[in-house]
Design a protein around this motif. Structure first.
Motif, mmCIF file in Angstrom:
data_model
loop_
_atom_site.group_PDB
_atom_site.id
_atom_site.type_symbol
_atom_site.label_atom_id
_atom_site.label_comp_id
_atom_site.label_asym_id
_atom_site.label_seq_id
_atom_site.Cartn_x
_atom_site.Cartn_y
_atom_site.Cartn_z
ATOM 1 N N TRP A 1 -36.508 76.101 -35.241
ATOM 2 C CA TRP A 1 -36.726 75.279 -34.053
ATOM 3 C C TRP A 1 -36.932 73.819 -34.440
ATOM 4 O O TRP A 1 -36.500 72.913 -33.714
ATOM 5 C CB TRP A 1 -37.934 75.787 -33.275
ATOM 6 N N ALA A 2 -37.565 73.555 -35.573
ATOM 7 C CA ALA A 2 -37.748 72.176 -36.019
ATOM 8 C C ALA A 2 -36.410 71.521 -36.328
ATOM 9 O O ALA A 2 -36.195 70.342 -36.013
ATOM 10 C CB ALA A 2 -38.652 72.137 -37.255
ATOM 11 N N ALA A 3 -35.485 72.277 -36.931
ATOM 12 C CA ALA A 3 -34.156 71.739 -37.217
ATOM 13 C C ALA A 3 -33.400 71.450 -35.920
ATOM 14 O O ALA A 3 -32.675 70.452 -35.818
ATOM 15 C CB ALA A 3 -33.372 72.721 -38.083
ATOM 16 N N LEU A 4 -33.565 72.324 -34.922
ATOM 17 C CA LEU A 4 -32.918 72.086 -33.636
ATOM 18 C C LEU A 4 -33.515 70.842 -32.969
ATOM 19 O O LEU A 4 -32.783 70.037 -32.368
ATOM 20 C CB LEU A 4 -33.081 73.305 -32.730
ATOM 21 N N VAL B 1 -44.011 73.447 -30.942
ATOM 22 C CA VAL B 1 -42.805 74.143 -30.493
ATOM 23 C C VAL B 1 -43.239 75.144 -29.427
ATOM 24 O O VAL B 1 -44.096 76.003 -29.690
ATOM 25 C CB VAL B 1 -42.100 74.879 -31.646
ATOM 26 N N VAL B 2 -42.674 75.012 -28.232
ATOM 27 C CA VAL B 2 -42.995 75.916 -27.131
ATOM 28 C C VAL B 2 -41.680 76.434 -26.566
ATOM 29 O O VAL B 2 -40.837 75.650 -26.112
ATOM 30 C CB VAL B 2 -43.789 75.203 -26.017
ATOM 31 N N ARG C 1 -43.177 64.183 -30.707
ATOM 32 C CA ARG C 1 -42.423 65.050 -31.628
ATOM 33 C C ARG C 1 -42.540 66.538 -31.275
ATOM 34 O O ARG C 1 -42.536 67.394 -32.143
ATOM 35 C CB ARG C 1 -42.867 64.825 -33.079
ATOM 36 N N ASN C 2 -42.640 66.839 -29.998
ATOM 37 C CA ASN C 2 -42.704 68.235 -29.563
ATOM 38 C C ASN C 2 -41.319 68.735 -29.168
ATOM 39 O O ASN C 2 -40.471 67.962 -28.723
ATOM 40 C CB ASN C 2 -43.644 68.375 -28.362
ATOM 41 N N TYR C 3 -41.118 70.054 -29.310
ATOM 42 C CA TYR C 3 -39.897 70.695 -28.807
ATOM 43 C C TYR C 3 -40.317 71.741 -27.772
ATOM 44 O O TYR C 3 -41.163 72.611 -28.061
ATOM 45 C CB TYR C 3 -39.101 71.376 -29.920
#
Length: 378
Positions: A290-293, A343-344, A324-326
Motif C-alpha cells: 500500500w505504501a508503494a501504491l 493506511v486505511v 502522507r496518508n493513504y
C-alpha cells in the motif's frame, strides 16, 4: 530477421500485501489499482506492440484463471495455464519453453510479472525490442535492470560489468552491459554500497532468452525438473493434459528462476555466461505494498486534492493537519484530522488500519486469518 516473440506473463501470486482488496480469487493482478485497466490488462497492453496475441502465454492458478480469461479475451484459452500447485518462478518460466520447444525452438521467450507499472511505454517497447534481438542472436540471456534510486532492501540486485561494443552485440542503440553476478536482497548497509558504486541495478524480474537457451539451461542446471516438464509439454493439447499436469508439476522443485538458472550460469564468469543487462529506464515501479501504491498515486491530482501528500480514493475528502496518508473508502466522505502516515482500506466486509511503515507486513494479516480459520476473509 523476423523473430517470433512469446511473452510469458506470470500471474500466479496471491497478492496478500494488498489485503483486504486482494483476496485469493481476486489477487492484485486482476485489480484496477491505478486506473480503469487491471494490472494484468496493462501488462498485456504494453506487450502487444511487440507480439501477436496468439503468442502470449499466462501462468496463473485455478482461482484466478476464469477471471484472467475474462479480462484477456484475445489470449487463447489453451495458453492460460493454471498451476496445480505453486512452484515458484523456475517451473513456470521453463514450462512455456518446453511447450514451445518442438513447434518454435527459435522463438524468444520474455518473462513479465503481471503486477508492475511502466511509466514510459514507448521506451519499454524500444528496450524490450532490442533485448529480443540480442536474445535471438545466440545462447544469450538478457535481463532488464532497473536504475536504482535509493538503497532498497526489498529487491535483488544485478552487478554489471563492462559496456559492450555495439559491433559485438545487436543492441539498436540501447546500452548493453555484461552481468557479473546476481545478489539477493541486501541489508541496508550493502544496499547503500551498491547504490554508491553505480554498477548495480535492481532486478525487476524481466528476462529474455530463446526457447533453446532456456530449455538447455533447465536441462543443465535442473536435471530432475526437465523430464517432468517434457512429459507435461508432450501432453499439452490432449485429453490427458490436465491429469499429467496435476500429477507431475507438483513434483518440480519449488525454486526461483534466479536461483535455478541465472545464478549458476553467472557463476561461469561474465565472459562465458553470456548474460547481458539492458536498462529498464522506462519508469518501472513494483506495486508491492500500500505504501508503494501511495507513492505511485502521488502524481494523480484527483487523488491528492486534499493536500498534505495524502492519497484518498473515496468520495469528498478533507485533511486537517494530516500528512502522507493513504485511504481507500469508495463512496465515503473521508476526514483526516491530525494523523500522519496511515493506511486505511475499507471493503464491504473488512477494514484495514495500519501505517505506511508496516504496509509490507500486511501479508501477516492473511496468515493470521488463515490460522484463525477466517477463510471467508481471505
Amino acid at each position: 530477421m523476423n523473430i517470433q516473440f512469446a511473452p510469458v506473463i506470470l500471474a500466479g501470486g496471491s497478492g496478500t500485501r494488498f489485503w483486504p482488496r486482494s483476496r485469493r480469487a481476486r489477487a492484485k493482478q486482476v485489480l484496477a489499482l491505478d486506473g480503469d485497466r487491471t494490472m494484468i490488462q496493462q501488462t498485456l497492453d504494453r506487450l502487444l506492440p511487440l507480439s501477436a496475441m496468439e503468442d502470449v502465454w499466462v501462468i496463473t492458478n485455478e482461482l484466478l484463471k476464469e477471471t484472467i480469461s475474462e479480462q484477456l479475451p484475445g489470449v487463447p484459452d489453451a495458453h492460460i495455464l493454471s498451476e496445480p500447485s505453486a512452484r515458484n518462478t523456475a517451473p513456470a518460466c521453463a514450462l512455456a519453453a518446453f511447450l514451445l520447444e518442438k513447434r518454435s525452438p527459435d522463438a524468444v521467450i520474455g518473462i513479465f510479472p503481471s503486477d508492475q507499472v511502466v511509466g514510459d511505454v514507448a521506451r519499454f517497447t524500444e528496450v524490450v525490442r532490442a533485448g529480443v534481438a540480442l536474445a535471438a542472436s545466440g545462447d544469450r540471456i538478457v535481463v532488464l535492470g532497473v536504475p536504482p534510486t535509493r538503497p532498497e532492501t526489498g529487491f535483488g540486485y544485478i552487478e554489471q560489468g563492462e559496456v559492450m561494443d555495439a559491433a559485438s552485440v545487436p543492441c539498436d542503440g540501447i546500452p548493453v552491459r555484461r552481468v557479473k553476478r546476481f545478489t539477493e536482497k541486501p541489508n541496508r548497509e550493502r544496499a547503500e554500497e551498491f547504490l554508491a558504486t553505480g554498477n548495480y541495478a535492481w532486478n525487476g524480474g524481466i528476462f529474455l532468452w530463446s526457447v533453446r537457451t532456456l530449455v538447455g539451461a533447465i536441462r543443465e542446471f535442473c536435471p530432475a525438473m526437465a523430464p517432468l516438464l517434457e512429459k507435461i509439454a508432450a501432453a499439452h493439447g490432449t485429453s490427458q493434459f490436465a491429469e499429467v499436469f496435476a500429477e507431475l508439476y507438483p513434483q518440480c522443485e519449488s525454486i526461483s528462476i534466479d536461483y535455478a538458472v541465472l545464478e549458476p550460469r553467472s557463476a561461469k564468469g561474465e565472459l562465458k555466461s553470456e548474460i547481458y543487462c539492458l536498462p529498464a529506464d522506462f519508469g518501472w515501479k513494483d506495486l508491492g505494498s500500500w505504501a508503494a501504491l501511495h507513492e505511485h498515486q502521488m502524481d494523480i491530482p484527483a487523488l491528492t486534492g486534499c493536500g498534505g501528500a495524502n492519497v484518498v480514493e473515496a468520495g469528498k475528502s478533507l485533511a486537517l493537519e494530516a500528512h502522507r496518508n493513504y485511504v481507500f473508502a469508495p463512496g465515503k466522505a473521508v476526514v483526516l484530522l491530525g494523523v500522519d502516515d496511515l493506511v486505511v482500506v475499507e471493503t464491504e466486509d473488512s477494514l484495514l488500519i495500519t501505517t505506511r511503515a508496516h504496509s509490507q507486513d500486511v501479508g501477516r494479516v492473511v496468515k493470521a486469518l488463515t490460522e484463525a480459520g477466517r477463510h471467508e476473509l481471505i
